[in-house]
Design a protein around this motif. Structure first.
Motif, PDB file in Angstrom:
ATOM      1  N   SER A   1       1.181  -1.246   0.012  1.00  0.00           N
ATOM      2  CA  SER A   1       0.146   0.212  -0.223  1.00  0.00           C
ATOM      3  C   SER A   1       1.077   1.742   0.069  1.00  0.00           C
ATOM      4  N   ASN A   2       0.086   2.187  -1.156  1.00  0.00           N
ATOM      5  CA  ASN A   2       0.935   3.679  -0.772  1.00  0.00           C
ATOM      6  C   ASN A   2       0.227   4.679  -0.409  1.00  0.00           C
ATOM      7  N   LEU A   3       1.046   5.489   0.803  1.00  0.00           N
ATOM      8  CA  LEU A   3       0.690   6.403   1.333  1.00  0.00           C
ATOM      9  C   LEU A   3       1.420   8.063   0.850  1.00  0.00           C
TER      10      LEU A   3
ATOM     11  N   ASN B   1      11.471  -9.457   5.903  1.00  0.00           N
ATOM     12  CA  ASN B   1      12.255  -9.522   4.701  1.00  0.00           C
ATOM     13  C   ASN B   1      12.037 -10.334   3.212  1.00  0.00           C
ATOM     14  N   GLN B   2      10.897 -11.030   3.966  1.00  0.00           N
ATOM     15  CA  GLN B   2      10.031 -11.623   2.612  1.00  0.00           C
ATOM     16  C   GLN B   2       8.771 -10.687   2.261  1.00  0.00           C
ATOM     17  N   GLY B   3       8.936  -9.808   1.973  1.00  0.00           N
ATOM     18  CA  GLY B   3       7.553  -9.108   1.953  1.00  0.00           C
ATOM     19  C   GLY B   3       7.840  -7.529   1.479  1.00  0.00           C
ATOM     20  N   LEU B   4       8.495  -7.911   0.261  1.00  0.00           N
ATOM     21  CA  LEU B   4       8.526  -6.704  -0.642  1.00  0.00           C
ATOM     22  C   LEU B   4       7.928  -5.835  -0.795  1.00  0.00           C
ATOM     23  N   TYR B   5       6.404  -6.529  -0.610  1.00  0.00           N
ATOM     24  CA  TYR B   5       5.688  -6.235  -1.859  1.00  0.00           C
ATOM     25  C   TYR B   5       4.139  -6.027  -0.696  1.00  0.00           C
ATOM     26  N   LYS B   6       4.781  -6.083   0.661  1.00  0.00           N
ATOM     27  CA  LYS B   6       3.804  -6.487   1.377  1.00  0.00           C
ATOM     28  C   LYS B   6       3.681  -5.201   2.664  1.00  0.00           C
ATOM     29  N   GLY B   7       2.715  -4.077   3.454  1.00  0.00           N
ATOM     30  CA  GLY B   7       2.971  -3.521   4.176  1.00  0.00           C
ATOM     31  C   GLY B   7       3.139  -1.794   3.676  1.00  0.00           C
ATOM     32  N   ILE B   8       3.345  -1.105   4.125  1.00  0.00           N
ATOM     33  CA  ILE B   8       3.080   0.636   3.455  1.00  0.00           C
ATOM     34  C   ILE B   8       3.907   1.481   3.410  1.00  0.00           C
ATOM     35  N   LYS B   9       4.226   1.956   2.374  1.00  0.00           N
ATOM     36  CA  LYS B   9       5.491   3.093   1.645  1.00  0.00           C
ATOM     37  C   LYS B   9       5.081   4.507   1.608  1.00  0.00           C
TER      38      LYS B   9
ATOM     39  N   HIS C   1       2.057  11.441  13.832  1.00  0.00           N
ATOM     40  CA  HIS C   1       2.034  10.233  14.922  1.00  0.00           C
ATOM     41  C   HIS C   1       1.405   8.799  14.478  1.00  0.00           C
ATOM     42  N   ARG C   2      -0.160   8.702  14.181  1.00  0.00           N
ATOM     43  CA  ARG C   2      -0.558   7.143  13.863  1.00  0.00           C
ATOM     44  C   ARG C   2       0.082   6.902  12.766  1.00  0.00           C
ATOM     45  N   ILE C   3       0.245   7.719  11.809  1.00  0.00           N
ATOM     46  CA  ILE C   3       0.798   7.052  10.326  1.00  0.00           C
ATOM     47  C   ILE C   3       2.272   6.765  10.911  1.00  0.00           C
ATOM     48  N   VAL C   4       3.537   6.973  11.629  1.00  0.00           N
ATOM     49  CA  VAL C   4       4.807   6.877  11.353  1.00  0.00           C
ATOM     50  C   VAL C   4       5.354   6.261  12.287  1.00  0.00           C
ATOM     51  N   ASN C   5       4.272   5.780  12.998  1.00  0.00           N
ATOM     52  CA  ASN C   5       4.130   4.967  13.930  1.00  0.00           C
ATOM     53  C   ASN C   5       3.568   3.298  13.862  1.00  0.00           C
ATOM     54  N   HIS C   6       2.581   3.404  12.765  1.00  0.00           N
ATOM     55  CA  HIS C   6       1.882   2.828  12.452  1.00  0.00           C
ATOM     56  C   HIS C   6       2.972   0.988  12.410  1.00  0.00           C
ATOM     57  N   GLU C   7       2.217  -0.170  12.783  1.00  0.00           N
ATOM     58  CA  GLU C   7       3.420  -1.625  12.452  1.00  0.00           C
ATOM     59  C   GLU C   7       3.708  -2.164  10.515  1.00  0.00           C
ATOM     60  N   LYS C   8       2.516  -1.726  10.257  1.00  0.00           N
ATOM     61  CA  LYS C   8       2.283  -1.764   8.734  1.00  0.00           C
ATOM     62  C   LYS C   8       3.486  -0.972   7.795  1.00  0.00           C
TER      63      LYS C   8
ATOM     64  N   GLU D   1      12.988   5.270 -11.706  1.00  0.00           N
ATOM     65  CA  GLU D   1      13.511   3.768 -11.947  1.00  0.00           C
ATOM     66  C   GLU D   1      13.904   2.939 -11.258  1.00  0.00           C
ATOM     67  N   GLU D   2      15.056   4.008 -10.416  1.00  0.00           N
ATOM     68  CA  GLU D   2      16.009   2.765  -9.487  1.00  0.00           C
ATOM     69  C   GLU D   2      15.199   2.637  -8.454  1.00  0.00           C
ATOM     70  N   HIS D   3      14.398   3.501  -8.176  1.00  0.00           N
ATOM     71  CA  HIS D   3      14.130   3.196  -6.301  1.00  0.00           C
ATOM     72  C   HIS D   3      12.538   2.987  -6.008  1.00  0.00           C
ATOM     73  N   ILE D   4      12.311   3.138  -7.588  1.00  0.00           N
ATOM     74  CA  ILE D   4      10.028   2.558  -7.291  1.00  0.00           C
ATOM     75  C   ILE D   4       9.929   1.824  -8.537  1.00  0.00           C
ATOM     76  N   LYS D   5       9.890   0.598  -7.647  1.00  0.00           N
ATOM     77  CA  LYS D   5       9.719   0.050  -8.347  1.00  0.00           C
ATOM     78  C   LYS D   5       8.647  -1.104  -8.431  1.00  0.00           C
ATOM     79  N   PHE D   6       6.966  -1.072  -8.636  1.00  0.00           N
ATOM     80  CA  PHE D   6       6.167  -1.013  -8.176  1.00  0.00           C
ATOM     81  C   PHE D   6       5.148  -2.089  -9.655  1.00  0.00           C
ATOM     82  N   LYS D   7       5.715  -1.508 -10.666  1.00  0.00           N
ATOM     83  CA  LYS D   7       4.289  -2.994 -12.208  1.00  0.00           C
ATOM     84  C   LYS D   7       5.764  -2.497 -12.985  1.00  0.00           C
ATOM     85  N   LYS D   8       5.168  -3.803 -13.421  1.00  0.00           N
ATOM     86  CA  LYS D   8       6.307  -4.305 -14.680  1.00  0.00           C
ATOM     87  C   LYS D   8       6.763  -3.959 -15.863  1.00  0.00           C
ATOM     88  N   LYS D   9       7.618  -4.296 -16.202  1.00  0.00           N
ATOM     89  CA  LYS D   9       7.078  -3.396 -17.611  1.00  0.00           C
ATOM     90  C   LYS D   9       6.760  -4.152 -18.434  1.00  0.00           C
TER      91      LYS D   9
END
Length: 346
Positions: A6-8, A243-251, A268-275, A338-346
């Protein structure tokens, strides 16, 4: 592969400034003074003065900027000018911080709180008028279009601005939470006030006078569904799996927000969120020092030091694109994506 990240995206006033919009406190105050000199508000003038010549007007501007006793000012406005210093160093937290400093005087019984709220309301209303008038001319910046095109469907944009600049890039309003309200929208009115600390709230409630809570942000979020929509997004996001959750959690991606104490309640509630597992800061106009300021502010509102690795270092972040960028700067931002934001496949 199904992306469950999930992206915020957090949007602050620097995002509007990057688009060339004059939305800073300094811009607003300058406009407000000029407006009052040329055409004083008939019902609620901020000061009483008649400028007969250009020299009179220049002297008036200098007296107001110094909050000189030579001129009759609205008391809240006079105190605000003294509190916030001079020139471009003024910022929005100055208005909100000064308001709370006045509220503390009321807690001691020194001043009538209703009078301060009425004078503060004048500033709020003029601010809305100013933004409506000065944020009409907005143009797409290609670099931001490239960023928003990169993000997948599991995205929420948390807009702290009152303006609709973000809608240049995202037309689906279900993806946008205007946490501080919108211009001229009674269903989501502007929230402009102070985010009281938890220790302050019991004192305010104990006064048994709702005027003490009228401009406290926590107490105004109930005027719309924005806070509930943010909480729903955090609740539904996929849990981080290490480490196995590259495509899990919130970025989290931060554009133009200082992450200061004026918005600590929500942040506060965002940056401290466990996800949350990754926070990227896009700092102003190539000045890495601002990355330091923002990440320090973020650390200040985190629960403990173990949360700090979520914040990516300056080398994994990037300068904020600006409306004045040249082709080389635009290419550099696309290369970063291209280097740091990799979500969609080409």
């Amino acid at each position: 592969m199904a992306y469950t990240t999930s992206n915020l995206v957090i949007i602050g006033n620097g995002f509007d400034l990057a688009h060339g919009l004059k939305t800073s406190y300094w811009h607003f105050i300058n406009w407000l003074i000029e407006k009052e000199i040329d055409n004083p508000h008939p019902n609620n003038p901020l000061f009483k003065y008649v400028a007969k010549t250009d020299e009179d007007k220049q002297q008036m501007l200098e007296d107001i900027d110094k909050s000189s006793s030579n001129i009759h000012l609205n008391e809240f406005f006079r105190g605000l000018m003294r509190y916030s210093g001079r020139g471009e160093e003024r910022n929005w937290s100055d208005i909100e911080g000064y308001y709370f400093s006045e509220l503390e005087k009321h807690l001691e019984g020194k001043i009538n709180v209703r009078g301060t709220n009425e004078q503060f309301e004048i500033i709020k209303n003029r601010f809305e008028d100013y933004l409506v008038e000065h944020t009409k001319d907005k143009k797409v910046i290609p670099s931001y279009q490239a960023f928003f095109d990169t993000l997948h469907e599991n995205t929420l944009i948390l807009n702290f601005n009152y303006t609709d600049t973000i809608e240049l890039y995202e037309q689906d309003k279900n993806k946008i939470v205007n946490i501080h309200g919108e211009l001229q929208n009674p269903d989501n009115p502007m929230i402009f006030g102070y985010a009281a600390k938890e220790a302050d709230l019991p004192i305010l409630y104990e006064k048994n006078d709702n005027q003490f809570l009228f401009n406290i942000k926590q107490n105004r979020y109930g005027d719309s569904m924005s806070e509930a929509r943010l909480d729903d997004f955090l609740k539904k996001a996929a849990r981080n799996e290490g480490n196995q959750g590259l495509y899990k959690g919130i970025k989290i991606f931060i554009f133009g927000h200082s992450c200061g104490i004026s918005d600590e309640y929500i942040l506060h509630r965002i940056v401290n969120h466990e996800k949350v597992n990754d926070i990227k800061i896009f700092y102003y106009d190539g000045i890495p020092h601002q990355h330091y300021e923002i990440r320090t502010n973020l650390k200040r509102i985190m629960n403990n030091r173990s949360q700090e690795p979520k914040i990516q270092n300056v080398h994994k972040c990037h300068r904020m694109p600006q409306h004045t960028d040249n082709e080389e700067q635009e290419r550099a931002f696309v290369d970063y994506l291209e280097e740091h934001i990799k979500f969609k496949k080409k």
